[in-house]
Design a protein around this motif. Structure first.
Motif, PDB file in Angstrom:
ATOM      1  N   SER A 248      -7.284   9.896  -5.861  1.00 28.82           N
ATOM      2  CA  SER A 248      -7.863   8.657  -6.377  1.00 28.82           C
ATOM      3  C   SER A 248      -7.018   7.473  -5.937  1.00 28.82           C
ATOM      4  CB  SER A 248      -7.954   8.706  -7.903  1.00 28.82           C
ATOM      5  OG  SER A 248      -6.668   8.806  -8.473  1.00 28.82           O
ATOM      6  N   VAL A 249      -7.558   6.277  -6.137  1.00 32.14           N
ATOM      7  CA  VAL A 249      -6.882   5.049  -5.740  1.00 32.14           C
ATOM      8  C   VAL A 249      -6.882   4.075  -6.908  1.00 32.14           C
ATOM      9  CG1 VAL A 249      -7.027   3.028  -4.232  1.00 32.14           C
ATOM     10  CG2 VAL A 249      -7.449   5.279  -3.290  1.00 32.14           C
ATOM     11  N   SER A 250      -5.778   3.349  -7.056  1.00 34.16           N
ATOM     12  CA  SER A 250      -5.723   2.251  -8.023  1.00 34.16           C
ATOM     13  C   SER A 250      -5.329   0.980  -7.286  1.00 34.16           C
ATOM     14  CB  SER A 250      -4.729   2.544  -9.146  1.00 34.16           C
ATOM     15  OG  SER A 250      -3.407   2.492  -8.661  1.00 34.16           O
ATOM     16  N   PHE A 251      -5.709  -0.157  -7.843  1.00 33.48           N
ATOM     17  CA  PHE A 251      -5.347  -1.444  -7.257  1.00 33.48           C
ATOM     18  C   PHE A 251      -4.960  -2.395  -8.374  1.00 33.48           C
ATOM     19  CE2 PHE A 251      -6.555  -5.740  -5.715  1.00 33.48           C
ATOM     20  CZ  PHE A 251      -5.657  -5.826  -4.666  1.00 33.48           C
ATOM     21  N   HIS A 252      -3.683  -2.780  -8.408  1.00 35.74           N
ATOM     22  CA  HIS A 252      -3.158  -3.706  -9.411  1.00 35.74           C
ATOM     23  C   HIS A 252      -2.069  -4.555  -8.769  1.00 35.74           C
ATOM     24  CE1 HIS A 252      -5.193  -1.591 -12.667  1.00 35.74           C
ATOM     25  NE2 HIS A 252      -4.728  -0.464 -12.166  1.00 35.74           N
TER      26      HIS A 252
ATOM     27  N   LYS B  54      -1.335  -4.324  -5.064  1.00 38.10           N
ATOM     28  CA  LYS B  54      -0.818  -3.040  -4.597  1.00 38.10           C
ATOM     29  C   LYS B  54      -1.886  -1.961  -4.722  1.00 38.10           C
ATOM     30  CE  LYS B  54       3.101   0.103  -5.147  1.00 38.10           C
ATOM     31  NZ  LYS B  54       4.394   0.317  -5.807  1.00 38.10           N
ATOM     32  N   ILE B  55      -2.160  -1.302  -3.592  1.00 39.44           N
ATOM     33  CA  ILE B  55      -3.061  -0.153  -3.569  1.00 39.44           C
ATOM     34  C   ILE B  55      -2.198   1.102  -3.581  1.00 39.44           C
ATOM     35  CG2 ILE B  55      -4.710   1.165  -2.189  1.00 39.44           C
ATOM     36  CD1 ILE B  55      -5.684  -1.408  -0.975  1.00 39.44           C
ATOM     37  N   ILE B  56      -2.465   1.998  -4.519  1.00 38.39           N
ATOM     38  CA  ILE B  56      -1.782   3.292  -4.549  1.00 38.39           C
ATOM     39  C   ILE B  56      -2.831   4.390  -4.453  1.00 38.39           C
ATOM     40  CG2 ILE B  56      -0.278   4.877  -5.811  1.00 38.39           C
ATOM     41  CD1 ILE B  56       0.837   2.470  -7.316  1.00 38.39           C
ATOM     42  N   CYS B  57      -2.664   5.259  -3.473  1.00 34.87           N
ATOM     43  CA  CYS B  57      -3.500   6.448  -3.365  1.00 34.87           C
ATOM     44  C   CYS B  57      -2.720   7.598  -3.981  1.00 34.87           C
ATOM     45  CB  CYS B  57      -3.823   6.755  -1.911  1.00 34.87           C
ATOM     46  SG  CYS B  57      -4.800   8.259  -1.727  1.00 34.87           S
TER      47      CYS B  57
ATOM     48  N   TYR C 262       0.854  -1.187   0.000  1.00 39.52           N
ATOM     49  CA  TYR C 262       0.000   0.000   0.000  1.00 39.52           C
ATOM     50  C   TYR C 262       0.885   1.230   0.000  1.00 39.52           C
ATOM     51  CZ  TYR C 262       0.565  -1.239   4.969  1.00 39.52           C
ATOM     52  OH  TYR C 262       1.070  -1.625   6.188  1.00 39.52           O
ATOM     53  N   ALA C 263       0.468   2.230  -0.785  1.00 38.75           N
ATOM     54  CA  ALA C 263       1.318   3.397  -1.001  1.00 38.75           C
ATOM     55  C   ALA C 263       0.481   4.667  -1.150  1.00 38.75           C
ATOM     56  CB  ALA C 263       2.156   3.194  -2.264  1.00 38.75           C
ATOM     57  N   VAL C 264       1.122   5.787  -0.856  1.00 30.97           N
ATOM     58  CA  VAL C 264       0.566   7.108  -1.150  1.00 30.97           C
ATOM     59  C   VAL C 264       1.611   7.815  -2.004  1.00 30.97           C
ATOM     60  CG1 VAL C 264      -0.247   9.312  -0.219  1.00 30.97           C
ATOM     61  CG2 VAL C 264      -0.711   7.180   1.027  1.00 30.97           C
TER      62      VAL C 264
END
Length: 123
Positions: free
Chosen positions: A53-57, A60-63, A41-43
């Motif tokens: 916004s947030v992506s998930f691939h 890995k979650i990236i804000c 998980y990252a910002v």
């Protein structure tokens, strides 16, 4: 950094040193290790995103936090940032990135890098 996920709400909580690192490098991440793979998980401060916004691939979650609102966060009293990301016609994701305050009750976790809780009588 801590994350809390409940339904379609995701909350990222950052300590003082993590907020400072985010502002200076533009990226912060952590992970939880499982037997076969990691959950990351990252910002990230982004000049390409004009809204949070947030992506998930690939586990890995990236804000993505717009650079213009997050680059100087460490030097402000701003507690955090929130947004509602529209996923589909009927689905949304509530996103919150905030400074991590010390808990008012006793916890076993190390809170020495957390922000003073404004509700504390010692604050």
């Amino acid at each position: 950094m801590k994350i809390r996920i409940k339904g379609n709400t995701i909350r990222f909580r950052l300590t003082k040193s993590e907020v400072q690192r985010l502002c200076s490098t533009g990226h912060i991440e952590d992970k939880t290790e499982f037997l076969n793979q990691d959950f990351v998980y990252a910002v990230e401060l982004s000049k390409e995103h004009d809204t949070q916004s947030v992506s998930f691939h690939d586990n890995k979650i990236i804000c993505y936090l717009p650079y213009n609102i997050g680059h100087d966060w460490y030097n402000t009293n701003e507690v955090g940032f929130e947004n509602v990301q529209k996923l589909t016609k009927n689905k949304t994701l509530f996103i919150l990135v905030e400074k991590d305050f010390t808990c008012l009750d006793n916890r076993l976790e190390d809170q020495s890098d957390n922000y003073p809780n404004p509700k504390s009588t010692e604050a």
